[in-house]
Design a protein around this motif. Structure first.
Motif, PDB file in Angstrom:
ATOM      1  N   CYS A  85       0.853  -1.189   0.000  1.00  0.00           N
ATOM      2  CA  CYS A  85       0.000   0.000   0.000  1.00  0.00           C
ATOM      3  C   CYS A  85       0.885   1.234   0.000  1.00  0.00           C
ATOM      4  O   CYS A  85       1.770   1.369   0.835  1.00  0.00           O
ATOM      5  N   PRO A 114       1.330   5.084   0.712  1.00  0.00           N
ATOM      6  CA  PRO A 114       0.680   6.081   1.568  1.00  0.00           C
ATOM      7  C   PRO A 114      -0.035   7.153   0.739  1.00  0.00           C
ATOM      8  O   PRO A 114       0.246   7.335  -0.435  1.00  0.00           O
ATOM      9  N   ASP A 115      -0.966   7.870   1.374  1.00  0.00           N
ATOM     10  CA  ASP A 115      -1.720   8.918   0.677  1.00  0.00           C
ATOM     11  C   ASP A 115      -0.820  10.038   0.153  1.00  0.00           C
ATOM     12  O   ASP A 115      -1.079  10.596  -0.900  1.00  0.00           O
ATOM     13  N   ASP A 116       0.202  10.386   0.889  1.00  0.00           N
ATOM     14  CA  ASP A 116       1.123  11.449   0.490  1.00  0.00           C
ATOM     15  C   ASP A 116       2.555  10.908   0.543  1.00  0.00           C
ATOM     16  O   ASP A 116       3.322  11.246   1.437  1.00  0.00           O
ATOM     17  N   PRO A 117       2.922  10.054  -0.425  1.00  0.00           N
ATOM     18  CA  PRO A 117       4.212   9.373  -0.340  1.00  0.00           C
ATOM     19  C   PRO A 117       5.404  10.286  -0.646  1.00  0.00           C
ATOM     20  O   PRO A 117       5.297  11.212  -1.442  1.00  0.00           O
TER      21      PRO A 117
END
Length: 88
Positions: free
Chosen positions: A4, A6-9
């Motif tokens: 997965c 992250p939302d803000d990698p």
């Protein structure tokens, strides 16, 4: 293997050659993932790979010092997890 993002990698583009003399493939390194994401981009040599990654990473707001530091962290973390290999 499931991963997965992250939302803000935090990520960067990095030239990686599996063997000496092989043209480097441009890969995406994401902090927190233990593998590199391959791309279809290949440079003719290491210097061209670095120049291409400089341009790609500049669009992300990263200069060479910043993206190489991020790449180093990602590669060190992946060395313990999957021996630095790429997952396709």
């Amino acid at each position: 293997m499931t991963a997965c993002i992250p939302d803000d990698p935090a990520y960067c583009f990095c030239p990686i050659a599996e063997e000496d003399g092989e043209p480097p493939q441009i890969r995406i390194l994401v902090e927190g993932l233990i593998f590199a994401i391959p791309t279809a981009l290949v440079a003719l040599d290491r210097e061209q790979g670095l120049d291409l990654c400089d341009r790609l990473n500049r669009a992300l707001g990263l200069d060479r010092a910043a993206w190489t530091a991020l790449a180093t962290r990602c590669l060190r973390a992946s060395a313990g997890g999957m021996n630095g290999s790429t997952v396709h």
